[in-house]
Design an enzyme around this catalytic site. Structure first.
Site, PDB file in Angstrom:
ATOM      1  N   ALA A   1      -0.636  17.343  -2.255  1.00 51.34           N
ATOM      2  CA  ALA A   1      -1.502  17.913  -1.336  1.00 51.34           C
ATOM      3  C   ALA A   1      -2.292  18.891  -2.180  1.00 51.34           C
ATOM      4  O   ALA A   1      -3.605  18.778  -2.198  1.00 51.34           O
ATOM      5  CB  ALA A   1      -0.959  18.737  -0.247  1.00 51.34           C
ATOM      6  N   ASP A   2      -1.766  19.739  -2.930  1.00 53.99           N
ATOM      7  CA  ASP A   2      -2.699  20.491  -3.860  1.00 53.99           C
ATOM      8  C   ASP A   2      -3.509  19.806  -4.760  1.00 53.99           C
ATOM      9  O   ASP A   2      -4.528  19.919  -4.996  1.00 53.99           O
ATOM     10  CB  ASP A   2      -1.644  21.542  -4.668  1.00 53.99           C
ATOM     11  N   ILE A   3      -2.775  18.875  -5.749  1.00 46.48           N
ATOM     12  CA  ILE A   3      -3.528  18.117  -6.369  1.00 46.48           C
ATOM     13  C   ILE A   3      -4.553  17.227  -6.134  1.00 46.48           C
ATOM     14  O   ILE A   3      -5.764  17.205  -6.485  1.00 46.48           O
ATOM     15  CB  ILE A   3      -2.378  17.368  -7.391  1.00 46.48           C
TER      16      ILE A   3
END
Length: 404
Positions: A167-169
């Site tokens: 999700a962050d990436i």
């Protein structure tokens, strides 16, 4: 050699990996990325998380190639400093919760007054609108909300997190794409834009054809481990010394696999001759392949793959990955020289451009570039900078970074 973004200055604010990841990509492409940090530093610097020699692997990887400037954005003088830097910059990326930029009086509308061509990108967990916009969001939370967690894991087991902070990436990648698109648009139309990037939106968009399939048929995918809902065989099998995957999409590869396991009869067997039949008789196909794969080692299967043009691969652990000849051949492990740790091995950008070598610069020490940026971007004198340091408006690295 000039990078694609040489001459572009990007200010990065906030402490969420998604925005930090996007800034890392932009720095690799040649942009000057100035990380604005509080006096206590970015959360990515926490050495208790993935520690490497007293530093954090998150910081050492995601902040490489950036400049660190410490400014107290809650002070009026600190905000004026940021306004001055915005006037000399092209892009501002923030990863605060919705509303924080407005409370700090540094939101897009205010920054436009200082620089009508400024591009701003806000990366948040749930986006700037909607009922969940103010909820705290970390990678695991977003993976759960997106449906990704429910799709991952063995069919008879609990949901599983994807092993990387996807999700962050993904939020960082889409933030980077927004910056690049806005820069092109500004050159064409002469004005800056604001982009609202949600980690949840990013992951939901990556549901891709499975999402479309559900929306139009109502069908729900079940957790399948490494199996594929629509292709057989497409999964992991155990060999003599570990796991392999086979992804025989298309009849050409199925027929090659039949030859490799010495079962040419399966090419014409009504239970296995095409993908539709194999889907219907999945257990039968998997049982045959499981018995075949168990008879050889992973190396033997890789040798067989080259002989028969098979879409198979070993399930590598991290040690295997960084010994993998293809990874080494593609220059996907590099080193930079860190001021306190010495040589640090890192993962460079996968983007390879003609006539551009990656910068290979280290992650910065906290406040390492405060003096440099104030001197060269804003033409501040050492006396003025020293006064700002004394008042706590800005911070510098060890020994004041050369302030007289």
């Amino acid at each position: 050699m000039n990078g694609m973004l040489s001459g572009i200055t990007i200010l990065e604010l906030g402490q969420v990996i998604a925005g930090t990841y996007g800034g890392m990509i932009l720095a690799d492409l040649g942009a000057e990325v100035i990380k604005i940090e509080p006096h206590w530093g970015d959360a990515a610097r926490n050495p208790k998380i993935t520690p490497v020699g007293g530093e954090s692997a998150v910081h050492l990887q995601l902040n490489r190639g950036k400049k660190s400037v410490v400014i107290d954005l809650k002070s009026e003088t600190g905000r004026e400093l940021l306004y001055a830097l915005v006037a000399e910059s092209d892009v501002v990326i923030d990863n605060f919760r919705p509303g924080v930029m407005a409370r700090l009086e540094i939101d897009h509308e205010r920054l436009l007054r200082r620089n009508p061509r400024i591009i701003t990108v806000s990366v948040t967990g749930f986006g700037a609108t909607g009922p969940a916009r103010n909820q705290p969001a970390f990678d695991l939370v977003v993976q759960a909300c997106s449906g990704l967690l429910d799709l991952t894991g063995q069919g008879d087991g609990p949901p599983a997190r994807v092993g990387i902070p996807l999700a962050d990436i993904s939020g960082g990648i889409f933030a980077c794409m927004a910056v690049l698109g806005a820069l092109v648009g500004r050159e064409l139309h002469g004005e800056g834009r604001h982009a609202d990037i949600s980690m949840l939106d990013s992951l939901v968009s990556m549901l891709s054809y499975d999402g479309l399939h559900h929306l139009n048929t109502g069908a729900l995918n079940r957790r399948q481990g490494t199996e594929h809902a629509h292709i057989v065989p497409w999964q992991a099998f155990e060999t003599k010394d570990g796991y392999m995957v086979v992804a025989a999409r298309g009849e050409k590869f199925w027929q090659n696999l039949c030859d490799a396991i010495e079962r040419p009869d399966l090419k014409d067997d009504p239970r296995t001759r095409d993908n539709g039949a194999r889907l219907e008789h999945r257990e039968y196909v998997v049982r045959i392949l499981a018995e075949a794969f168990a008879r050889r080692t992973r190396k033997e299967w890789m040798d067989m793959a080259r002989k028969h043009d098979l879409p198979v691969a070993p399930v590598n652990d991290l040690a295997d990955v960084f010994r993998y000849p293809q990874i080494r051949a593609r220059d996907m492990v590099r080193q930079y020289r860190h001021p306190s740790l010495g040589d640090v091995s890192y993962l460079p950008s996968p983007i390879k451009l003609t006539d551009w070598d990656l910068p290979g610069l280290p992650a910065p020490m906290l406040g390492e570039h405060t003096v440099e940026v104030l001197r060269h971007k804003l033409a501040y004198s050492d006396e003025t900078i020293g006064g700002l340091v004394e008042r706590g408006v800005v911070g510098t690295g060890p020994a004041g970074n050369g302030v007289a």
